[in-house]
Design a protein around this motif. Structure first.
Motif, PDB file in Angstrom:
ATOM      1  N   ASP A   1       0.800  -1.224  -0.009  1.00 11.50           N
ATOM      2  CA  ASP A   1       0.109  -0.145   0.034  1.00 11.50           C
ATOM      3  C   ASP A   1       0.756   1.380   0.028  1.00 11.50           C
ATOM      4  O   ASP A   1       0.359   2.248   0.517  1.00 11.50           O
ATOM      5  CB  ASP A   1      -0.980  -0.037   1.210  1.00 11.50           C
ATOM      6  CG  ASP A   1      -0.121  -0.050   2.703  1.00 11.50           C
ATOM      7  OD1 ASP A   1       0.964  -0.257   2.397  1.00 11.50           O
ATOM      8  OD2 ASP A   1      -0.856   0.041   3.549  1.00 11.50           O
ATOM      9  N   GLY A   2       2.202   1.120  -0.420  1.00 11.99           N
ATOM     10  CA  GLY A   2       2.979   2.513  -0.467  1.00 11.99           C
ATOM     11  C   GLY A   2       4.123   2.064  -0.981  1.00 11.99           C
ATOM     12  O   GLY A   2       4.758   0.836  -1.085  1.00 11.99           O
ATOM     13  N   TYR A   3       5.141   3.255  -1.161  1.00  8.03           N
ATOM     14  CA  TYR A   3       6.604   2.924  -1.807  1.00  8.03           C
ATOM     15  C   TYR A   3       7.432   3.909  -1.174  1.00  8.03           C
ATOM     16  O   TYR A   3       6.933   4.943  -1.196  1.00  8.03           O
ATOM     17  CB  TYR A   3       6.374   2.980  -3.349  1.00  8.03           C
ATOM     18  CG  TYR A   3       7.620   2.873  -3.957  1.00  8.03           C
ATOM     19  CD1 TYR A   3       8.349   1.520  -4.120  1.00  8.03           C
ATOM     20  CD2 TYR A   3       8.420   3.989  -4.510  1.00  8.03           C
ATOM     21  CE1 TYR A   3       9.578   1.340  -4.605  1.00  8.03           C
ATOM     22  CE2 TYR A   3       9.704   3.740  -5.026  1.00  8.03           C
ATOM     23  CZ  TYR A   3      10.216   2.658  -5.294  1.00  8.03           C
ATOM     24  OH  TYR A   3      11.452   2.456  -5.753  1.00  8.03           O
ATOM     25  N   SER A   4       8.583   3.430  -0.563  1.00  8.66           N
ATOM     26  CA  SER A   4       9.407   4.246  -0.279  1.00  8.66           C
ATOM     27  C   SER A   4      11.088   3.624  -0.967  1.00  8.66           C
ATOM     28  O   SER A   4      11.887   3.686   0.019  1.00  8.66           O
ATOM     29  CB  SER A   4       9.642   4.322   1.323  1.00  8.66           C
ATOM     30  OG  SER A   4       9.560   3.135   1.950  1.00  8.66           O
ATOM     31  N   GLY A   5      11.279   3.414  -1.893  1.00  8.32           N
ATOM     32  CA  GLY A   5      12.614   2.890  -2.663  1.00  8.32           C
ATOM     33  C   GLY A   5      12.886   1.308  -2.325  1.00  8.32           C
ATOM     34  O   GLY A   5      13.948   1.009  -2.940  1.00  8.32           O
TER      35      GLY A   5
END
Length: 205
Positions: A105-109
């Motif tokens: 539910d999200g992306y941070s690399g």
């Protein structure tokens, strides 16, 4: 993001399910990882419903849900009619899709790395890692099998979280117990409730 991974609107064209190579288990897993990464990178724009819509055709292609459902239900599977079996397969597919839509539910690399494949009897185990933004790896090994009824296509039948925890074994322990206690109707309702709960949690998170 990915909070429950180890414990366990329509999609944009770029997120469409890719055509899968028939004879390459590693390519099948790589296509899944690519789809998951695309969903993660577009997670906020898509929202839960968009992530679900993007992942539904991916799950349908990549996972042998019929086989997984039969194993999860256990010996009681043979007592069910064709229609009942189909209903449970569909409910299990919805549950798998909802679970992925909730987890990714999200992306941070983050990035996925494939570490090779090895034969395990008639199956092939594809080793992968999800590398978090801080460099910490999460091992996700995929067990695949060749389905003769699907023109020899390889599909995922189990996931080993942290490399050793069989998700299918966990589901079998849970679902077979529900089936023994409450039968077909009880298991179908339990699966539907799980999907409904995931949808509810996604709206309030």
């Amino acid at each position: 993001m990915l909070a429950g991974l180890v414990a366990f609107s329509s999609a944009a064209p770029a997120l469409a399910a890719p055509a899968l190579p028939a004879g390459d288990p590693s390519a099948v897993v790589s296509s899944l990882n690519s789809s998951l990464l695309a969903v993660m990178q577009n997670a906020q724009k898509l929202g839960y419903k968009g992530r679900y819509a993007a992942l539904e055709p991916v799950v349908r292609q990549v996972f042998d849900v019929a086989y997984m459902t039969r194993i999860a239900v256990g010996s009681g599977w043979s007592t069910l009619s064709d229609d009942q079996q189909a209903q449970l397969v569909d409910a299990f597919r919805r549950f798998i899709t909802a679970t992925y839509a909730r987890r990714f539910d999200g992306y941070s690399g983050e990035k996925f790395v494939t570490d090779g494949a090895k034969s395990v009897g008639d199956s092939t185990l594809v080793a992968t890692r999800l590398i978090k933004s801080d460099g910490e790896p999460v091992v996700l090994n995929y067990l695949t099998r060749e389905d003769a009824s699907q023109d020899g296509r390889w599909q995922v039948v189990d996931i080993y979280l942290t490399g050793t925890i069989s998700e299918l074994a966990t589901r079998r322990s849970e679902f077979a117990a529900v089936f023994r206690r409450s039968g077909y109707d009880g298991l179908l309702e339990a699966l539907r409730q799980k999907v409904s709960q995931i949808e509810t949690d996604s709206r309030v998170s």
